[in-house]
Design a protein around this motif. Structure first.
Motif, PDB file in Angstrom:
ATOM      1  N   ARG A 193       0.831  -1.208   0.000  1.00  0.00           N
ATOM      2  CA  ARG A 193       0.000   0.000   0.000  1.00  0.00           C
ATOM      3  C   ARG A 193       0.868   1.262   0.000  1.00  0.00           C
ATOM      4  N   ARG A 194       1.950   1.218   0.788  1.00  0.00           N
ATOM      5  CA  ARG A 194       2.844   2.380   0.811  1.00  0.00           C
ATOM      6  C   ARG A 194       3.483   2.601  -0.561  1.00  0.00           C
ATOM      7  N   LEU A 195       3.912   1.498  -1.172  1.00  0.00           N
ATOM      8  CA  LEU A 195       4.505   1.616  -2.498  1.00  0.00           C
ATOM      9  C   LEU A 195       3.493   2.111  -3.532  1.00  0.00           C
ATOM     10  N   ASP A 196       2.216   1.665  -3.360  1.00  0.00           N
ATOM     11  CA  ASP A 196       1.172   2.162  -4.268  1.00  0.00           C
ATOM     12  C   ASP A 196       0.978   3.660  -4.124  1.00  0.00           C
ATOM     13  N   ARG A 197       0.982   4.133  -2.859  1.00  0.00           N
ATOM     14  CA  ARG A 197       0.846   5.570  -2.639  1.00  0.00           C
ATOM     15  C   ARG A 197       2.023   6.333  -3.249  1.00  0.00           C
ATOM     16  N   GLU A 198       3.229   5.808  -3.011  1.00  0.00           N
ATOM     17  CA  GLU A 198       4.403   6.466  -3.580  1.00  0.00           C
ATOM     18  C   GLU A 198       4.358   6.445  -5.107  1.00  0.00           C
ATOM     19  N   LEU A 199       3.878   5.305  -5.643  1.00  0.00           N
ATOM     20  CA  LEU A 199       3.779   5.206  -7.104  1.00  0.00           C
ATOM     21  C   LEU A 199       2.771   6.211  -7.646  1.00  0.00           C
TER      22      LEU A 199
END
Length: 246
Positions: free
Chosen positions: A126-132
């Motif tokens: 989820r964090r990586l999705d937000r950063e993406l």
């Protein structure tokens, strides 16, 4: 000899391709032979290690199976095929989870650890999705800004072309004016030389005529108030004007 032996081992029953035998070629083939032998030795060691680990895993599986069977008072021959399959699956899960036995007290912590790892992985995803998404938004803004910059650059280049054309035109006009001024100066000088050669009087020169014009203008300014005073008497007959002024 070592190179020939290695080539024979590599090609086997096939014919070894012909090659030029010299110091450089033999050195390169010798280095290849050494590297190949080292790689083969490493591969053999890796295969032996995998075989040993396989034997150890099989022994652990048999041991765990015997422990389970002895714990419940059963033998492998008395188990049905579904029970044997379940037991095999239980042993495989124990190997995957890395537990020391198949008891519930061993499986629960292992499953909890896997669950925590899964949650952490989902959290990381989820964090990586937000950063993406943030990077995508930034990328979109950068692309828009880039397009704006490109349009501004095009406008600036067009304006520079227009200004360059105007500057070139001004330079051409300036060159024309300079040439014209030079020509007029030459003509003026030539005319002055002609007037000088003809012994022209200074009183009819351009400077003298300009001074006379200024004097005439001054006199006109001085006469103007008198003319205004005489305006009421302009309509009188000549006789009356003579009597009036006498």
């Amino acid at each position: 000899k070592r190179v020939s032996k290695w080539l024979s081992a590599v090609f086997g029953d096939q014919t070894i391709p012909e090659y030029e035998v010299n110091t450089r070629t033999v050195d390169i083939l010798y280095q290849l032979a050494e590297a190949s032998e080292v790689r083969c030795n490493e591969t053999s060691l890796l295969i032996e290690d995998q075989k040993q680990k396989t034997s150890e895993y099989q022994a652990d599986g048999v041991h765990l199976q015997n422990v389970v069977l002895q714990g419940v008072g059963l033998s492998s021959g008395s188990l049905s095929k579904p029970a044997s399959d379940y037991l095999s699956a239980l042993v495989a899960n124990a190997k995957v989870l890395g537990v020391r036995d198949t008891s519930l007290s061993s499986f629960v912590p292992a499953l909890n650890n896997l669950t925590n790892e899964l949650l952490e992985s989902e959290k990381t995803d989820r964090r990586l999705d937000r950063e993406l998404n943030a990077l995508r938004n930034k990328l979109g803004a950068v692309l828009v800004l880039r397009k704006t910059f490109q349009e501004d650059i095009k406008k600036t280049m067009k304006a520079q072309e227009v200004e360059s054309a105007k500057a070139e035109e001004r330079l051409l006009n300036m060159d024309f004016v300079k040439a014209k001024s030079k020509d007029l100066s030459y003509r003026n000088k030539k005319a002055e030389d002609q007037l000088t050669s003809r012994h022209m009087e200074n009183r009819i020169s351009h400077q003298a005529l300009m001074e006379l014009c200024e004097q005439v203008y001054t006199l006109k300014q001085e006469i103007l108030p008198l003319s205004k005073k005489l305006e009421p008497y302009r309509d009188l007959s000549p006789v009356k004007k003579c009597l009036f002024f006498n």
